[in-house]
Each structure stands twice: as structure tokens, then as C-alpha cells.
Design a protein around this motif. Sequence first.
Motif, short mmCIF file in Angstrom:
data_model
loop_
_atom_site.label_atom_id
_atom_site.label_comp_id
_atom_site.label_asym_id
_atom_site.label_seq_id
_atom_site.Cartn_x
_atom_site.Cartn_y
_atom_site.Cartn_z
N UNK A 1 0.83 -1.20 0.00
CA UNK A 1 0.00 0.00 0.00
C UNK A 1 0.86 1.24 0.00
N UNK A 2 0.44 2.24 -0.76
CA UNK A 2 1.09 3.55 -0.78
C UNK A 2 0.02 4.62 -0.57
N UNK A 3 0.20 5.47 0.41
CA UNK A 3 -0.66 6.64 0.63
C UNK A 3 0.19 7.87 0.36
N UNK A 4 -0.21 8.69 -0.60
CA UNK A 4 0.64 9.81 -0.98
C UNK A 4 -0.17 10.95 -1.57
N UNK A 5 0.49 12.09 -1.68
CA UNK A 5 -0.09 13.27 -2.33
C UNK A 5 0.37 13.26 -3.78
N UNK B 1 -7.88 10.66 -13.08
CA UNK B 1 -7.41 10.09 -14.34
C UNK B 1 -5.98 9.58 -14.12
N UNK B 2 -5.84 8.27 -14.02
CA UNK B 2 -4.54 7.68 -13.70
C UNK B 2 -4.15 6.72 -14.82
N UNK B 3 -3.06 7.03 -15.49
CA UNK B 3 -2.55 6.17 -16.56
C UNK B 3 -1.62 5.14 -15.95
N UNK B 4 -1.76 3.89 -16.39
CA UNK B 4 -0.99 2.79 -15.80
C UNK B 4 -0.10 2.18 -16.87
N UNK C 1 -8.49 -2.78 -10.91
CA UNK C 1 -8.13 -3.59 -12.07
C UNK C 1 -7.98 -5.03 -11.59
N UNK C 2 -8.99 -5.88 -11.83
CA UNK C 2 -8.96 -7.23 -11.26
C UNK C 2 -8.08 -8.16 -12.08
N UNK C 3 -7.55 -9.17 -11.42
CA UNK C 3 -6.77 -10.20 -12.08
C UNK C 3 -6.84 -11.49 -11.29
N UNK C 4 -6.50 -12.59 -11.93
CA UNK C 4 -6.58 -13.89 -11.26
C UNK C 4 -5.57 -14.00 -10.12
N UNK C 5 -4.42 -13.35 -10.27
CA UNK C 5 -3.38 -13.45 -9.24
C UNK C 5 -3.14 -12.15 -8.48
N UNK C 6 -3.81 -11.05 -8.90
CA UNK C 6 -3.63 -9.79 -8.17
C UNK C 6 -4.69 -8.79 -8.56
N UNK C 7 -4.95 -7.82 -7.69
CA UNK C 7 -5.78 -6.67 -7.99
C UNK C 7 -4.94 -5.41 -7.83
N UNK C 8 -5.14 -4.45 -8.73
CA UNK C 8 -4.64 -3.09 -8.52
C UNK C 8 -5.81 -2.27 -8.00
N UNK C 9 -5.61 -1.57 -6.90
CA UNK C 9 -6.71 -0.91 -6.19
C UNK C 9 -6.30 0.54 -5.94
N UNK C 10 -7.08 1.48 -6.47
CA UNK C 10 -6.76 2.91 -6.32
C UNK C 10 -8.00 3.63 -5.80
N UNK C 11 -7.82 4.44 -4.75
CA UNK C 11 -8.92 5.22 -4.18
C UNK C 11 -8.47 6.65 -3.94
N UNK C 12 -9.36 7.60 -4.23
CA UNK C 12 -9.09 9.01 -3.96
C UNK C 12 -9.43 9.34 -2.52
N UNK C 13 -8.55 10.14 -1.89
CA UNK C 13 -8.84 10.64 -0.55
C UNK C 13 -9.48 12.02 -0.64
N UNK D 1 -2.83 -6.06 -4.36
CA UNK D 1 -3.44 -7.08 -3.51
C UNK D 1 -3.33 -8.45 -4.18
N UNK D 2 -2.37 -9.26 -3.77
CA UNK D 2 -2.17 -10.56 -4.43
C UNK D 2 -3.23 -11.58 -4.05
#
Length: 654
Positions: free
Chosen positions: A518-522, A555-558, A588-600, A615-616
Motif C-alpha cells: 500500500x502507498x498513501x501519498x499526495x 485520471x490515472x494512466x498505468x 483492475x482485477x486479475x486472477x493473481x492480483x488486484x490493482x486498487x486505487x482510491x481518492x482521498x 493485492x495478491x
Amino acid sequence: MIFPELGEYALILALCLSVLLTVVPMVGATRGNALWMGFARPLSKGMFLFTLFSFLCLGWAFLDNDFSVVYVANNSNTALPWYYRLSAVWGGHEGSLLLWALILSGWTVAVAIKSRDLPPDIIARVLAVMGLISVGFYLFILFTSSPFERYLPGFPQEGADLNPLLQDFGLIVHPPMLYMGYVGFAVSFAFAIAALLSGRLDAAWARWSRPWTSVAWAFLTLGIALGSWWAYYELGWGGWWFWDPVENASLMPWLVGTALMHSLAVTEKRGVFKSWTVLLAIFTFSLSLLGTFLVRSGVLTSVHAFASDPERGLFILIMLAIVIGGSLLLYALRAGQMKSESSFGLMSRESMLLVNNVLLVVVCAMVLLGTIYPLIVDALGLGKLSVGPPYFNALFNPLMAILMLAMGVGAVSRWKQTSLSMMVQQLWLPGVLALVLGAGSAWLYAGELKPWVVLGLVLSWWVMLAGLRDLYNRLRHRREKLKGLSKQTRSYYGMVLAHVGVAVTVVGVSLVSVYTEQRDLRMQPGDTLSFRDYTFVFEGSKHVEGPNFTSDQGQIRVLHKGEPYGFMKPEKRLYTARGNVMTEAAIDPGFTRDLYVALGEPLENGAWAVRMQYKPYVRWLWLGGLLMTAGGLLAASDPRYRKRLRPAAALADA
């Protein structure tokens, strides 16, 4: 529109029919009057039809935006999409109770239709007990929680809107599935009470009860899995289980219901555990009612709880006391009739299943204590106390590890007696392979051996390999292996599938609990963050208009290993009717991991507080739940349960 009044009248008629269903067939069974017993089925059907009509009337009031109905005005809005207006029918206390009553009447009529091979006195008593439970809920709705109450003389022209947390697909499917499980255990309870009343505590009643218990357990499993999934993506925290009191309220009947399923199998096949099985049936349904009390009494605060007043809580508490007290009194009066028909040794399948049952009940007692102890302390005026994850994890995890160990041993053990030498011969290879594969897979994934991860993976392999060993034992004496596979029963394959589901869930729990990053940042436009093999580029936010909300959409480009991968668009929504601000995570769901992004929270110069998580294997949690659900339904579909069984008959070994 007169539909609300028609819905209220239909509920009153359903109450009248439920009273008749409680009294007439029960008296008929007591006196041996076939005519009176025969009224059970038509009364069940009438009760269901009137409850269904009442539910449809409430649904129409929502679709028609009839804000003269208090419940509709408090839980809907003209800007609310039609599908959320429909799910808002059970989005509040009153409507969810009506859904409960509808499902209860549905289970009742299902038993009436599908149990034509049962003796008339048994089915009459079963339906009468379910009618009595229905009486309690109809009275509860009509006297304390009517969803058809009108605003008189005036009413608001616009509704207050549905709770934004509940404006989600998860609400459409989660409560009905959960209630199907909760209420389904009323069938197991009714069969147990009918068996006590009739004195027929033999293999027959256990066999009659097994498919209904399996279906209820499957629905409750699915409901819990859907609730976990909903909390994961809707609450914005990225967690999948919070040991919330309302979450615990659904977990407790699931634990005891799991024990009940196994105990019914032993009672049916070996004629033992009769008193224990009856107690488990009583406790499982009682815990379902306890969950209702916790959610609706106002004694706890939770994002899942319904706001309600003490009068409602007192009504449910009285119902709970009647159900538990009355059934335990009947159990005490009939306990002398419950004698085992056979014996078993210390090393036997019966013993392993008993260990399984005891562990599940102990785990449930631990969860119950952690859930109600703060309430008791508060009620006694001893201050506020919070029991959180440290308590639950410290006790739950070791007990479940022992349970999984017993699952593997039980899979290869035999009924009545198994020699120690044979047990060792059967289990040494699965044990060695589980250790090697568990430690090896942990090392291959992370390049290190963390104790809890290794333990979880070893136990998962252990359960699956022990199950394979049992299947091999069933096939090794058959020349045609494929024909041998086809000879196994659906209940056996359902058990195997459910056990695989447990193993898959434990894999997900082990890896996501330890290796989540997890990363919490500005972040302001142009900022980047790299972790694992992904790079996230924040390109700012834009304003979005929804049907009943406005939104700031990130808007987050990956990029993946430097190559373009896609966009993630987390949102911070403002629901205009109530002024609620909600977080909508981008996943972004996946069989072996999820990418999870939330705005504060929004910051200066177009910057935002952002939470990013890797999240593996988190999806394996819910995949395991789906496998367990499928296993329960497959076991319940076994055609053997639809065959007539004489009281003294026993089933073939499954």
C-alpha cells in the motif's frame, strides 16, 4: 394509488393463514386427523401468495415514486435509477423484513411441494413450526415495522434518496442471498422440532433435513462472499473482512451450520450424534435470529446495521427467547429418547467429524463472545470497550488451522474404526507432499518463508491432497476408473468441491493478508508512482455528472514494465439529495492480483490524496466462496434424497 393498502391487507391475510398453519396441521398430527394435516400444504401456498402480492405492492410503490408512503420517501428519489429503486425495496429496515417474510414463506411452500414422500404427520409438524415462525415475523412487521405507513395528510414531493453506500450492484444480490441462508436454516430447525415432537429421531429425519440444510448453507456462503466483495470495492478501504459485529452476525450461523451439515451426515449414516445434531439445528437458527436482533435492535453501530428503535429490538429479543427457550425445553423433555444406534472408536470418521463439530462450535463461541461482550459491558455501565481484529485473529486462525488438519485426517478415515497403522499409511505421502508443495510455493512466490503464509499454503495442499487420496481409495479396486468416477454420488463430489473451496479461500487469505502493498501519498498532475511492475501516472481529475450525483473522477494512466497498460478512474462522489460524499475505488482485477486505487481528499493546486494498493490473490477469497456454494448445491441435488426412505433404512456409504 391503493396498492400500499392492498399490500397491508395482504400481509394481514398472510398472518391469518400462518396462524391457521400453526394450529390446524399440528392439532391434526397430534390427533391423527388426516383431513386437518392435509390443510398444511394449501395454507402454505396461500401464505406465500399473499406475502408475494404484498412485496409486489411495495415494489410498485418504489417504481412509481409514491412518496406518500413513508418508507418509499425515506429510501428513494426520482433521480434514482430504476434498478436501485427496485433494490431499495430491501434497502431499509421495514422492506428488508418484508423480504425476510417473503423468503420464509417461499421456503415453506418449497418444503410443502418438494416433500410429498414424507409421512403426513411429519410434514404437518414441519410446516406448522415454520408457520409459527412466520407468525412472529408477520406480527413484527405489522405492529412495529410496516413498510406501508402513509404520510397523512401531506407528503413530501421528493424522496430523501437511498443510502449511497447501498446504491450498488452488491446490494441487489447480497441481502437476498444472505436471507436465503438465514431463513433456510428455519427448515432444519423445523425438521428437528418435528422429529422431537413425533419421537422419530432416526436416520429418516436426518436424511429429509440434509438437502435443505445444504441449500441454506450454500446460500449463506454465497451471501457472505458477496458481502465481503461488496465491502472490498465499495467502502474504499481495500479490506475484505473487518470483524464488524454485523459481519460476525452472518459468520456465526455459518460456522454452526457447517457443523450441522456434517453432523446430519453422521446421524443419517451411522445413527449417532442424534442429540448433538438436534442441538446444532436449534443453535443455527437461533444464531440467525440473534443476527437479526443485533442488526435491528440499535444496540450496535455499523455501516451494515439498520437504524431502529428499542421497541423493535425488544420484540426480536422476545422472539429469540421463545424460540431458544421453547426448543430447549422440548429438547430436555425428549432427550431420553435420543440414543445412539451404534458405537465408534477413537480413530474413526465419526471421531474426526466430532472434532470438526466441536472446533466449529468453539470458534463460533469465540466470535459470539467478542461480539456481545462489549455490549454487555456497556449495558452494565462499566464503560465502553472495543474488541477488534487482534482478539479475533489470535484465536480464530489457530483454531481454523487445527480444523483444516482434522479435515485431511477425516477424509481418509473409515466409519466405526480405523487402525493407526492404516491412517499413517494413507496420510504420510499427502503430508510430505503438502509440506514440500506448501513451502515451495511460498518460496517461489516471495523468495522467503513467512510462517503464517507457509502454514496456510501447507494446510491448503493438505486438504486437497488428502481428498485426492480418498478418491484414489474409492477407485483403486475398479478396473474401469472412468466408470468408477461416474459411480460416485453427487453428495460426495459436492463435499470434495466445498473442501477445495476452503483450501482456495485459505490460499487467498494467506497471501493477501501478508503481501498486500500500500502507498498513501499526495499526487498532483504529472506525478508518478512505481511499485511492483507497475507505474501510475496521475493526470489530474475531471468533473462528471451522474444521474443523482456529481463526481470528481481521477485520471490515472498505468504502465506495466514500461509499456502502456490502461487507465484507472477512481471517483469521489457527492450525492445531491442527502449531501453524502462517497469514495468509489478503481479496481483492475486479475486472477493473481488486484490493482486498487482510491481518492482521498482534494488538496491545493489540483492535487489529491491517493491510496494505491497491490493485492495478491484477493480474488481467490471469493472464488473459494463460489466453489463452496457450488459444492453445497451439488450435494443437495443428489437424487438419493428424493427417494422414499423407510425409518430404519440407511444410505449407502457416500
